[in-house]
Design a protein around this motif. Sequence first.
Motif, PDB file in Angstrom:
ATOM      1  N   ALA A   1       0.848  -1.199   0.000  1.00 24.85           N
ATOM      2  CA  ALA A   1       0.000   0.000   0.000  1.00 24.85           C
ATOM      3  C   ALA A   1       0.876   1.239   0.000  1.00 24.85           C
ATOM      4  CB  ALA A   1      -0.917  -0.003   1.225  1.00 24.85           C
ATOM      5  N   GLY A   2       0.234   2.393  -0.165  1.00 22.34           N
ATOM      6  CA  GLY A   2       0.959   3.656  -0.171  1.00 22.34           C
ATOM      7  C   GLY A   2       1.375   4.078  -1.567  1.00 22.34           C
ATOM      8  N   LYS A   3       2.346   4.959  -1.630  1.00 22.06           N
ATOM      9  CA  LYS A   3       2.805   5.483  -2.916  1.00 22.06           C
ATOM     10  C   LYS A   3       3.722   4.488  -3.631  1.00 22.06           C
ATOM     11  CE  LYS A   3       2.805  10.286  -1.260  1.00 22.06           C
ATOM     12  NZ  LYS A   3       3.655  11.468  -0.987  1.00 22.06           N
ATOM     13  N   PRO A   4       3.610   4.399  -4.970  1.00 25.54           N
ATOM     14  CA  PRO A   4       4.553   3.556  -5.721  1.00 25.54           C
ATOM     15  C   PRO A   4       5.976   4.081  -5.593  1.00 25.54           C
ATOM     16  CG  PRO A   4       2.629   4.101  -7.054  1.00 25.54           C
ATOM     17  CD  PRO A   4       2.573   4.988  -5.850  1.00 25.54           C
ATOM     18  N   LEU A   5       6.928   3.174  -5.471  1.00 23.28           N
ATOM     19  CA  LEU A   5       8.333   3.564  -5.443  1.00 23.28           C
ATOM     20  C   LEU A   5       8.797   3.896  -6.855  1.00 23.28           C
ATOM     21  CD1 LEU A   5       9.733   0.879  -2.968  1.00 23.28           C
ATOM     22  CD2 LEU A   5       8.929   3.199  -2.467  1.00 23.28           C
TER      23      LEU A   5
ATOM     24  N   VAL B   1       5.867  -1.379  -7.118  1.00 24.80           N
ATOM     25  CA  VAL B   1       6.091  -1.718  -5.711  1.00 24.80           C
ATOM     26  C   VAL B   1       5.738  -0.497  -4.879  1.00 24.80           C
ATOM     27  CG1 VAL B   1       7.810  -2.388  -3.981  1.00 24.80           C
ATOM     28  CG2 VAL B   1       7.917  -3.341  -6.304  1.00 24.80           C
ATOM     29  N   ARG B   2       4.929  -0.691  -3.858  1.00 27.06           N
ATOM     30  CA  ARG B   2       4.490   0.433  -3.029  1.00 27.06           C
ATOM     31  C   ARG B   2       5.235   0.467  -1.700  1.00 27.06           C
ATOM     32  NH1 ARG B   2      -1.952   1.162  -4.506  1.00 27.06           N
ATOM     33  NH2 ARG B   2      -1.644   1.034  -6.771  1.00 27.06           N
ATOM     34  N   GLU B   3       5.135   1.595  -1.022  1.00 24.39           N
ATOM     35  CA  GLU B   3       6.029   1.883   0.097  1.00 24.39           C
ATOM     36  C   GLU B   3       5.771   1.077   1.363  1.00 24.39           C
ATOM     37  OE1 GLU B   3       5.509   5.912   1.616  1.00 24.39           O
ATOM     38  OE2 GLU B   3       3.482   5.971   0.788  1.00 24.39           O
ATOM     39  N   PHE B   4       4.550   0.635   1.617  1.00 27.27           N
ATOM     40  CA  PHE B   4       4.242  -0.056   2.866  1.00 27.27           C
ATOM     41  C   PHE B   4       4.050  -1.545   2.627  1.00 27.27           C
ATOM     42  CE2 PHE B   4       2.228   4.228   3.816  1.00 27.27           C
ATOM     43  CZ  PHE B   4       3.335   4.700   4.509  1.00 27.27           C
ATOM     44  N   GLY B   5       4.809  -2.350   3.362  1.00 24.92           N
ATOM     45  CA  GLY B   5       4.693  -3.802   3.225  1.00 24.92           C
ATOM     46  C   GLY B   5       5.760  -4.543   3.992  1.00 24.92           C
TER      47      GLY B   5
ATOM     48  N   ASP C   1      11.292  -8.597   2.359  1.00 23.66           N
ATOM     49  CA  ASP C   1      10.381  -7.738   1.602  1.00 23.66           C
ATOM     50  C   ASP C   1       9.422  -8.604   0.794  1.00 23.66           C
ATOM     51  OD1 ASP C   1      11.475  -5.184   2.415  1.00 23.66           O
ATOM     52  OD2 ASP C   1      13.236  -5.730   1.242  1.00 23.66           O
ATOM     53  N   LEU C   2       8.582  -9.322   1.504  1.00 24.19           N
ATOM     54  CA  LEU C   2       7.692 -10.299   0.877  1.00 24.19           C
ATOM     55  C   LEU C   2       6.731  -9.678  -0.126  1.00 24.19           C
ATOM     56  CD1 LEU C   2       6.891 -12.386   4.098  1.00 24.19           C
ATOM     57  CD2 LEU C   2       8.622 -12.858   2.361  1.00 24.19           C
ATOM     58  N   PRO C   3       6.012  -8.591   0.213  1.00 22.83           N
ATOM     59  CA  PRO C   3       5.066  -8.025  -0.762  1.00 22.83           C
ATOM     60  C   PRO C   3       5.755  -7.542  -2.045  1.00 22.83           C
ATOM     61  CG  PRO C   3       4.586  -7.231   1.449  1.00 22.83           C
ATOM     62  CD  PRO C   3       5.903  -7.920   1.525  1.00 22.83           C
ATOM     63  N   ALA C   4       6.908  -6.886  -1.891  1.00 20.62           N
ATOM     64  CA  ALA C   4       7.598  -6.345  -3.067  1.00 20.62           C
ATOM     65  C   ALA C   4       8.004  -7.453  -4.031  1.00 20.62           C
ATOM     66  CB  ALA C   4       8.826  -5.558  -2.624  1.00 20.62           C
ATOM     67  N   LEU C   5       8.522  -8.555  -3.486  1.00 20.04           N
ATOM     68  CA  LEU C   5       9.001  -9.631  -4.348  1.00 20.04           C
ATOM     69  C   LEU C   5       7.861 -10.513  -4.846  1.00 20.04           C
ATOM     70  CD1 LEU C   5      12.234 -10.343  -2.341  1.00 20.04           C
ATOM     71  CD2 LEU C   5      12.097  -9.440  -4.667  1.00 20.04           C
TER      72      LEU C   5
ATOM     73  N   SER D   1      13.625  -1.797   6.910  1.00 23.03           N
ATOM     74  CA  SER D   1      12.966  -1.167   5.764  1.00 23.03           C
ATOM     75  C   SER D   1      12.654   0.294   6.054  1.00 23.03           C
ATOM     76  CB  SER D   1      11.682  -1.924   5.424  1.00 23.03           C
ATOM     77  OG  SER D   1      10.888  -2.125   6.592  1.00 23.03           O
ATOM     78  N   LEU D   2      12.200   0.584   7.266  1.00 24.36           N
ATOM     79  CA  LEU D   2      11.936   1.965   7.656  1.00 24.36           C
ATOM     80  C   LEU D   2      13.231   2.756   7.749  1.00 24.36           C
ATOM     81  CD1 LEU D   2      10.157   4.259   8.702  1.00 24.36           C
ATOM     82  CD2 LEU D   2      10.253   3.212  10.978  1.00 24.36           C
TER      83      LEU D   2
END
Length: 482
Positions: free
Chosen positions: A85-89, A132-136, A142-146, A405-406
């Motif tokens: 969720a959040g803004k796309p990287l 890929v979005r900023e929150f996950g 980085d499970l959601p991103a991958l 990540s933060l």
Amino acid sequence: MIEIDGRNLALAKIVSVADGAPVSLASEALARMSASQDSAVATASRRPVYGRSTGVGANKTVTLAEADGADTHGLKLLRSHAVDAGKPLDRRTVRAMMVVRLSQLAAGGSGISPVIAEALAGMINADVIPEVREFGGIGTADLPALAGTALTMLGERQPLHGGAAPSLLEAWPTADALPFISSSALTIAQGVLAHQRLARLLESAMTVAGLSFIAMAGNPEALSPSVAAAADSPAVTTAANTLRSLVAGSGTPARIQDPYCLRTLPQVFGSQLEELDALGGLLERLVVAGNENPLVHGLPAEGTNDVAHHGLFQMTNLARRLDTVNLAIGAACATHLRRIDLLCDPDYTGQHPFLAEDGSGQSGVMMLEYVAAAAVGRIRANAQPASLQTVVLSLGAEEDASFASLAAAQLQSTAHAMETVTAVELVCAVRALRLQGRQAEEFGDAKVRNLLAAAFALSPDMKDRDLRSDVETATELVQQNY
């Protein structure tokens, strides 16, 4: 073409791929992955293997069987773990993530099929960028991103900025699902990009500080060889030697003892560079580390094949290193602001208040102090340690998190804000030197000459005016590392 061999990958090459360079997989990397895959298959035939023959997280006690849909479990895993969720990287960050993951897979500890790695390389070269979005991520992979990257490879999710969804793979075997997403590649990539940006910026910032030192007729005794030799850190010694070269022959000192913002320059920059160097060393190891859980090791032919279930995916050390760099920069900001403040002071430059054209009450560069202070506020907020945070998730199966990540996102934000602080100091220092009638060619150090000559492209108009374009030009200059 950047060759990925799974053994060495310079941080600068990751930046090159982020900027668009293509990649290729070395033949030895493909052979290593193939052997790792054989080892994983052999091990799973004789003992449970997390994510390969069992569920994941709180479902780790669930045994996968054909009747339970084991053949489609991998695809279900990718779909369920892809939410963010959040803004796309931005494109650069995601490309950096992809090449970091490719390098880790090439290390041969995941047991993944080489076909997946080849598809990932093709994705990079085709410039198909997952959204890929900023929150996950929370610093435990980085499970959601991958997982989202995998769905993009399968054509189930549109790439960044839309367009036709590619189909680089027809299917995703269950055995290859967890091995692909079990990585902190995004966090590592963000750390790499921030590190490389700061490495250039701190060199520029040191040269800018040298210009401020010259404009305020600082006393170079604080940079002398004897002082450098007595420093408590090799990095401080190096910084003192560099600064002494920058200000050599700049003129007669105005004071016996300078304010801290000039007198402690070696400590200020040495501490930042020391911590940045330590972060760089850790990142260089992580981009070729097989931190996947479980870790596949040994060879079937030798009877040594096995897996090790572990917690290396929790980026505790990375979080701490990122936090430390943020803290070092945040602590140094007081001296940056103080130099900007003193450049506005007639007692230190011999010019009108705020480096104005005359003494009729013009504001000159007054508001640039506010701009720099706003950026420093962001940096100091980022210096609050992310690694102190924790969380309990997945029915208690994960009872801690590094939040690396933060910390990585905070360091990227710090680098961005620090460019503004350095640019403001450059505008003020150049304006003071120009009002003093100084010329670039009178200085012995090449970096000082080159930066000052380039910065004299800033408008010579000293009347009160909009200084936004000056800051923008100065920002471009500090990014170029004169």
